[in-house]
Design an enzyme around this catalytic site. Structure first.
Site, PDB file in Angstrom:
ATOM      1  CE  LYS A   1      18.261  60.286 -11.787  1.00 54.76           C
ATOM      2  NZ  LYS A   1      17.168  59.440 -12.325  1.00 54.76           N
ATOM      3  NE  ARG A  12      17.074  55.377  -6.248  1.00 52.35           N
ATOM      4  CZ  ARG A  12      18.400  55.388  -6.143  1.00 52.35           C
ATOM      5  NH1 ARG A  12      18.980  54.843  -5.078  1.00 52.35           N
ATOM      6  NH2 ARG A  12      19.145  55.934  -7.084  1.00 52.35           N
ATOM      7  CE  LYS A  42      18.377  53.391  -9.892  1.00 59.31           C
ATOM      8  NZ  LYS A  42      17.129  54.145 -10.252  1.00 59.31           N
ATOM      9  CE  LYS A 100      16.166  63.200  -9.551  1.00 58.32           C
ATOM     10  NZ  LYS A 100      15.235  62.238 -10.174  1.00 58.32           N
ATOM     11  CB  SER A 111      12.618  62.566  -2.574  1.00 54.85           C
ATOM     12  OG  SER A 111      13.753  61.735  -2.790  1.00 54.85           O
ATOM     13  CE1 TYR A 164       8.310  64.921  -5.514  1.00 51.22           C
ATOM     14  CE2 TYR A 164      10.451  65.641  -4.687  1.00 51.22           C
ATOM     15  CZ  TYR A 164       9.693  64.784  -5.469  1.00 51.22           C
ATOM     16  OH  TYR A 164      10.308  63.804  -6.208  1.00 51.22           O
TER      17      TYR A 164
END
Length: 334
Positions: free
Chosen positions: A203, A213, A226, A257, A283, A322
């Site tokens: 990731k 988020r 992060k 990811k 996303s 999605y």
């Protein structure tokens, strides 16, 4: 020049195998089916709620009753897995993140509701502290640093609560060291030997997560970035080491990811380890396709299908997307 005994032009004309839809279908190297799809959905409090996520056109946050309806729709479409992500009430976000392993938190309530409805679909869950963390990080924060070992202890409690709620696949997305082995041991010790771990092994610290988020309500809480625990986008060999470690600790499946910007990683994983390999069409990838389509810059329908086929070509066994219901409807209609 010829390859592997291939006759030179004009004896070999590659266009012969492209001349009609029937021939193209016959020689196609990869296929996309509804069985390749995992549908990520967002769950929130309330009843009868379907709340649009502004930065993700077509995506909504659903109350638990509507999540059950979504799971039934997915099962009817032939989608094998639904993946739950909670939009946690800000009042429940704390430094100790205790809501993460509350048996009655949103994710666990949604899991139980799907189980009680008798819907034949596999349920996947997310293990990370960011939806419950007042600091917006995947782990505990102390003095500006993300604590690894203390976070792993909390993640194990979260994973166990999800297994007890009835989850089939646990998806640790936190990127803490040692969490797969710790979770596997606790699951085995507590009678959950059949619960699967799909590790977010590679990731990356990506710019493509922004809309997600927003969807889980973590954007306003996040302090800093992060990069100290998610991967550097410049690295590829490191991903191989992480996946090898997670497999050695008991991961059943691994994930890359984001997705399309990292197809090279997907290919390397599949070729090197030959294990069930997944990618998350995140996303930002989804939002870009939708935004361009809505502006008339691309054919959104074709771009959606092409993007998913690219994952299969790169070696993925499945994709979290999605687009899953829309793609399933297209595939089911031939």
């Amino acid at each position: 020049m010829s390859y592997a005994g291939q006759a030179p032009y004009p004896l070999t004309r590659f266009r012969r195998l492209r001349q009609s839809a029937q021939v193209r279908d016959l020689v196609r190297e990869n296929t996309l089916t509804t069985g390749d799809l995992i549908w990520p959905v967002f769950v929130r409090d309330g009843e009868g709620v379907e709340e649009p996520v502004t930065s993700m056109p077509g995506v909504v946050r659903r109350s638990v009753d509507k999540i059950v309806e979504a799971a039934r729709e997915a099962a009817d479409l032939g989608i094998p897995v639904i993946c739950l992500f909670p939009y946690t009430d800000p009042s429940l976000k704390t430094k100790d993140c205790a809501e993460a392993w509350n048996p009655d938190n949103l994710s666990n309530r949604a899991t139980k509701a799907i189980r009680d409805a008798g819907i034949e679909i596999a349920i996947m869950s997310d293990v990370a502290l960011d939806p419950y963390n007042i600091d917006g990080h995947d782990g505990f924060v102390e003095g500006g640093k993300i604590l690894n070992d203390e976070t792993v202890e909390a993640l194990v409690k979260q994973a166990l609560s999800q297994a007890e709620a009835g989850v089939d696949i646990i998806g640790p997305s936190d990127m803490m060291d040692g969490r797969i082995g710790a979770m596997r041991r606790v699951l085995e010790e507590n009678g959950h030997k059949d619960v699967m771990l799909m590790s977010y092994s590679a990731k990356y610290a990506s710019a493509f997560y922004g809309p997600f988020r927003d969807a889980v309500g973590a954007s306003g809480n996040l302090k800093g970035d992060k990069k100290s625990y998610q991967m550097d986008p410049a690295n590829s060999d490191e991903a191989m080491r992480l996946i090898e470690r997670d497999l050695s600790e008991g991961a059943d499946m691994v994930m890359v990811k984001p997705g399309m910007p990292y197809l090279d990683i997907c290919r390397r994983v599949k070729e090197r380890f030959a294990v069930p390999t997944f990618a998350y069409q995140v996303s930002g990838e989804y939002a870009m396709i939708q935004a361009a389509a809505q502006n008339g810059w691309i054919d959104g329908h074709k771009a959606m299908l092409e993007s998913l086929m690219c994952f299969k070509r790169a070696g993925c066994d499945g994709v979290l997307t999605y687009f899953a219901p829309e793609v399933a409807r297209v595939l089911n209609n031939g």
